[in-house]
Design a protein around this motif. Structure first.
Motif, PDB file in Angstrom:
ATOM      1  N   UNK A 289       0.615  -1.247  -0.032  1.00 31.63           N
ATOM      2  CA  UNK A 289       0.122  -0.157   0.021  1.00 31.63           C
ATOM      3  C   UNK A 289       0.984   1.286   0.141  1.00 31.63           C
ATOM      4  N   UNK A 290       0.498   2.214  -1.041  1.00 27.44           N
ATOM      5  CA  UNK A 290       1.543   3.444  -0.880  1.00 27.44           C
ATOM      6  C   UNK A 290       1.105   4.478   0.306  1.00 27.44           C
ATOM      7  N   UNK A 291       1.878   5.004   0.708  1.00 29.03           N
ATOM      8  CA  UNK A 291       2.284   5.834   1.769  1.00 29.03           C
ATOM      9  C   UNK A 291       1.742   7.168   1.304  1.00 29.03           C
ATOM     10  N   UNK A 292       1.577   7.270   0.160  1.00 29.49           N
ATOM     11  CA  UNK A 292       1.094   8.927  -0.407  1.00 29.49           C
ATOM     12  C   UNK A 292      -0.005   8.494  -1.275  1.00 29.49           C
ATOM     13  N   UNK A 293      -0.823   9.359  -1.336  1.00 25.33           N
ATOM     14  CA  UNK A 293      -1.932   9.366  -2.714  1.00 25.33           C
ATOM     15  C   UNK A 293      -1.179   8.901  -3.973  1.00 25.33           C
ATOM     16  N   UNK A 294      -1.732   7.973  -4.822  1.00 26.82           N
ATOM     17  CA  UNK A 294      -0.862   7.819  -6.099  1.00 26.82           C
ATOM     18  C   UNK A 294      -1.618   8.737  -7.014  1.00 26.82           C
ATOM     19  N   UNK A 295      -0.736   9.464  -7.795  1.00 22.28           N
ATOM     20  CA  UNK A 295      -0.942  10.416  -8.742  1.00 22.28           C
ATOM     21  C   UNK A 295      -1.317   9.855 -10.214  1.00 22.28           C
ATOM     22  N   UNK A 296      -1.925  10.351 -10.887  1.00 15.68           N
ATOM     23  CA  UNK A 296      -1.746   9.846 -12.435  1.00 15.68           C
ATOM     24  C   UNK A 296      -0.516  10.196 -13.060  1.00 15.68           C
ATOM     25  N   UNK A 297       0.136   9.348 -13.857  1.00 18.65           N
ATOM     26  CA  UNK A 297       1.224   9.796 -14.446  1.00 18.65           C
ATOM     27  C   UNK A 297       1.186  10.652 -15.722  1.00 18.65           C
ATOM     28  N   UNK A 298       2.126  11.437 -15.815  1.00 21.33           N
ATOM     29  CA  UNK A 298       1.912  12.455 -16.719  1.00 21.33           C
ATOM     30  C   UNK A 298       1.749  11.848 -18.228  1.00 21.33           C
ATOM     31  N   UNK A 299       2.095  10.593 -18.509  1.00 19.89           N
ATOM     32  CA  UNK A 299       1.769  10.037 -19.896  1.00 19.89           C
ATOM     33  C   UNK A 299       0.616   9.036 -20.015  1.00 19.89           C
ATOM     34  N   UNK A 300      -0.024   9.305 -19.022  1.00 17.57           N
ATOM     35  CA  UNK A 300      -1.382   8.370 -18.702  1.00 17.57           C
ATOM     36  C   UNK A 300      -1.410   7.252 -18.685  1.00 17.57           C
ATOM     37  N   UNK A 301      -0.277   6.509 -18.350  1.00 13.70           N
ATOM     38  CA  UNK A 301       0.088   5.021 -18.448  1.00 13.70           C
ATOM     39  C   UNK A 301      -0.819   4.234 -17.528  1.00 13.70           C
ATOM     40  N   UNK A 302      -1.308   2.974 -17.962  1.00 11.57           N
ATOM     41  CA  UNK A 302      -2.023   2.181 -17.033  1.00 11.57           C
ATOM     42  C   UNK A 302      -1.454   1.954 -15.718  1.00 11.57           C
ATOM     43  N   UNK A 303      -2.310   1.861 -14.637  1.00  9.04           N
ATOM     44  CA  UNK A 303      -1.555   1.611 -13.368  1.00  9.04           C
ATOM     45  C   UNK A 303      -1.671  -0.018 -13.205  1.00  9.04           C
ATOM     46  N   UNK A 304      -0.870  -0.481 -12.633  1.00 10.54           N
ATOM     47  CA  UNK A 304      -0.878  -2.065 -12.289  1.00 10.54           C
ATOM     48  C   UNK A 304      -0.670  -2.391 -10.729  1.00 10.54           C
ATOM     49  N   UNK A 305      -1.672  -2.895  -9.951  1.00 13.73           N
ATOM     50  CA  UNK A 305      -1.246  -3.198  -8.561  1.00 13.73           C
ATOM     51  C   UNK A 305      -1.346  -4.546  -8.420  1.00 13.73           C
ATOM     52  N   UNK A 306      -0.236  -5.128  -7.664  1.00  9.32           N
ATOM     53  CA  UNK A 306      -0.115  -6.554  -7.492  1.00  9.32           C
ATOM     54  C   UNK A 306      -0.913  -6.876  -6.259  1.00  9.32           C
ATOM     55  N   UNK A 307      -1.551  -7.705  -6.233  1.00  9.71           N
ATOM     56  CA  UNK A 307      -2.211  -8.411  -5.290  1.00  9.71           C
ATOM     57  C   UNK A 307      -2.053  -9.506  -4.652  1.00  9.71           C
ATOM     58  N   UNK A 308      -2.422  -9.762  -3.369  1.00 12.89           N
ATOM     59  CA  UNK A 308      -1.738 -10.991  -2.830  1.00 12.89           C
ATOM     60  C   UNK A 308      -2.924 -11.429  -1.824  1.00 12.89           C
ATOM     61  N   UNK A 309      -3.242 -12.993  -1.686  1.00 10.66           N
ATOM     62  CA  UNK A 309      -4.286 -13.223  -0.960  1.00 10.66           C
ATOM     63  C   UNK A 309      -4.556 -12.734   0.748  1.00 10.66           C
TER      64      UNK A 309
END
Length: 407
Positions: A289-309
Motif C-alpha cells: 500500500x502506498x504511503x502517499x496518494x497515487x497520482x496519475x502519471x503524466x503520460x497517462x500510463x495504466x496502473x498495475x497493482x499487485x495483489x496477494x491473498x
C-alpha cells in the motif's frame, strides 16, 4: 420468537408536547406482537385524544377510573393485574414526582401504583425542569425503587432552544425497552451464551485515500447481532465502518482490513460460544500500500497493482475449535449449492448460510434476503424471501436446535 410477542403492555401517557410520539412507540410494539392498552392523565388528553389511542390499539383507553358500567370492576386494579410491562411515555416532571412519592390521584397513577409488573420511565420535559434538583431527586428515587429510567435526549425543545430533556426517538425507545426486557428475562434461548458476530465488507488499502472492498452493507451481520441479543446472548459485533445503528445492548468493535478482522476475532474466539462470520472478507489486498496518494502519471500510463491473498479467517480458526459453534456465509452468483457445499467442508463450519446475490431482493445492500442453510450430513433448508432480521432469527433458531449445540 420476538420478546414482545403476545406481551400485555400498558402505556401511561402524561401531558406534554411529546405525547404524540407515544403513538409511534405503541405502533412499533404492536408490530412486534404486543397487545397494548393505554392509560392517560387528564393533561395528556389536551394534546392527543383518547379516541386516537383507542383506534390505534383497538382497546379501551383508561382516563377516569370512576367511569365503568360494571360495579364489580375496579378499573385501575383490573388494568394493573392485566399488565405484564408498564411504560410511561412521555413521563413528565409531574408524573415522575407523583410516582416517586407514591401519589395516586387518577387512573394513570393508581394503575402504576397497583401493578407489580416491571415499570419503565421515559422522561420528557424542558431542560431546566429536568436539571432541577427536585426532578433529579425523584428520578433517583424511582431507580432506588426498582423502576427503569431511560436518559432523555439532547436536542431542540418545544421552547425553541436546544437542551437535555427531549424525548428520544420512538425507535430508540423501543430498542432500549427491548434490551431492558431481555435483561429481566433469564430463560431465553441464548441466555448465558457469548456470541461473536462479524459484519460489513473489509477494506484493503491501496493508498491513504483508496481501498479495495465489496458491496456488503453489513445489514445481515447487524441483523444477526440484534437477533442474538433479543434471544438473550451477550453479543460482540466486529464490523467494518457502516452507517447502521448499533443494536441496543451489543458491544461494538470497529475494524477495517481482513488482517484487523482476524486479529479481533482471534482475540475473542476462546471465550466465544457461537461465532457468526457474516462479514464479507476481501479475498485479495495490495502487496504494497502506498504511503502517499497515487497520482496519475503524466503520460497517462495504466496502473498495475499487485495483489496477494488475504488471510482465510475461518480456516485459521478451525484448528482452534473446542466447543465453539461456527457459522459461515457464502455469497454466490452461480452454482450455489455446489460452491456452498465445498465451503462447508473446506472451512469446517457447523452451519453454512448461502445466498445467490445475483437474484433480486437477495444479498447486498437490501433489507430482504433468501438463504439456504447447509449442515454436515443433513439436507439443505431454503428460507423464503423475507426481512434480514427474520432470516437472522431463522439462522439462530437452527443453531439452537442443532444437536451440535451441547455446551
Amino acid at each position: 420468537m420476538d420478546i414482545w410477542n403476545e406481551r400485555h403492555v400498558t402505556v401511561v401517557v402524561s401531558g406534554g408536547i411529546a405525547s404524540y410520539k407515544a403513538l409511534l412507540v405503541i405502533r412499533q410494539l404492536m408490530k412486534r406482537g404486543a397487545t397494548v392498552r393505554v392509560a392517560m392523565t387528564a393533561h395528556a388528553t389536551e394534546f392527543v385524544t383518547p379516541l386516537t389511542f383507542q383506534t390505534l390499539t383497538g382497546q379501551p383507553v383508561v382516563v377516569d377510573e370512576f367511569t365503568t358500567s360494571d360495579p364489580h370492576h375496579v378499573v385501575h386494579v383490573a388494568l394493573a393485574d392485566w399488565t405484564e410491562t408498564l411504560v410511561m411515555v412521555p413521563a413528565t416532571a409531574n408524573l415522575i414526582a407523583k410516582v416517586a412519592n407514591g401519589l395516586a390521584d387518577d387512573a394513570a397513577t393508581t394503575t402504576i401504583l397497583a401493578t407489580t409488573a416491571p415499570k419503565f420511565v421515559i422522561p420528557a420535559m424542558n431542560s431546566h425542569m429536568y436539571a432541577n434538583p427536585a426532578t433529579q431527586r425523584n428520578l433517583d428515587q424511582l431507580t432506588t425503587d426498582g423502576l427503569h429510567v431511560m436518559a432523555p435526549a439532547t436536542g431542540l425543545l418545544a421552547e425553541g432552544y436546544a437542551g437535555r430533556g427531549r424525548l428520544p426517538e420512538p425507535a430508540e425507545i423501543v430498542a432500549w425497552l427491548t434490551d431492558q426486557l431481555i435483561q429481566l428475562t433469564p430463560a431465553l434461548p441464548l441466555s448465558g451464551q457469548n456470541v461473536l458476530v462479524t459484519a460489513g465488507g473489509t477494506r484493503e488499502a491501496i493508498d491513504p485515500v483508496r481501498y479495495i472492498s465489496n458491496r456488503s452493507s453489513g445489514k445481515m451481520g447487524y441483523a444477526v447481532a440484534q437477533a442474538a441479543r433479543e434471544m438473550g446472548a451477550t453479543v460482540t459485533l466486529i464490523s467494518t465502518p457502516t452507517h447502521l445503528p448499533v443494536p441496543a445492548g451489543v458491544q461494538m468493535v470497529t475494524v477495517n482490513s481482513a488482517a484487523e478482522l482476524l486479529t479481533a476475532v482471534s482475540a475473542r474466539f476462546s471465550t466465544t460460544d457461537l461465532l457468526v462470520m457474516a462479514a464479507a472478507v476481501s479475498d485479495y489486498r495490495p502487496v504494497n500500500a502506498a504511503d502517499e496518494k497515487i497520482k496519475k502519471p503524466a503520460n497517462h500510463a495504466n496502473l498495475t497493482i499487485e495483489l496477494t491473498e488475504t488471510p482465510d479467517i475461518l480456516k485459521t480458526l478451525a484448528p482452534q475449535k473446542t466447543t465453539q459453534y461456527v457459522v459461515g456465509f457464502a455469497a454466490e452468483t452461480q452454482h450455489l449449492l455446489a460452491n456452498a457445499q465445498r465451503k462447508l467442508t473446506s472451512k469446517k463450519v457447523d452451519l453454512l448460510v448461502a445466498n445467490d446475490v445475483s437474484k433480486a431482493g437477495v444479498g447486498f445492500n437490501g433489507d430482504t434476503n433468501q438463504v439456504t442453510l447447509l449442515r454436515p450430513g443433513q439436507d439443505s433448508v431454503k428460507t423464503p424471501l423475507q426481512s434480514k432480521l427474520a432470516v437472522a432469527r431463522t439462522i439462530l433458531e437452527t443453531v439452537v436446535a442443532d444437536q451440535a449445540w451441547r455446551h
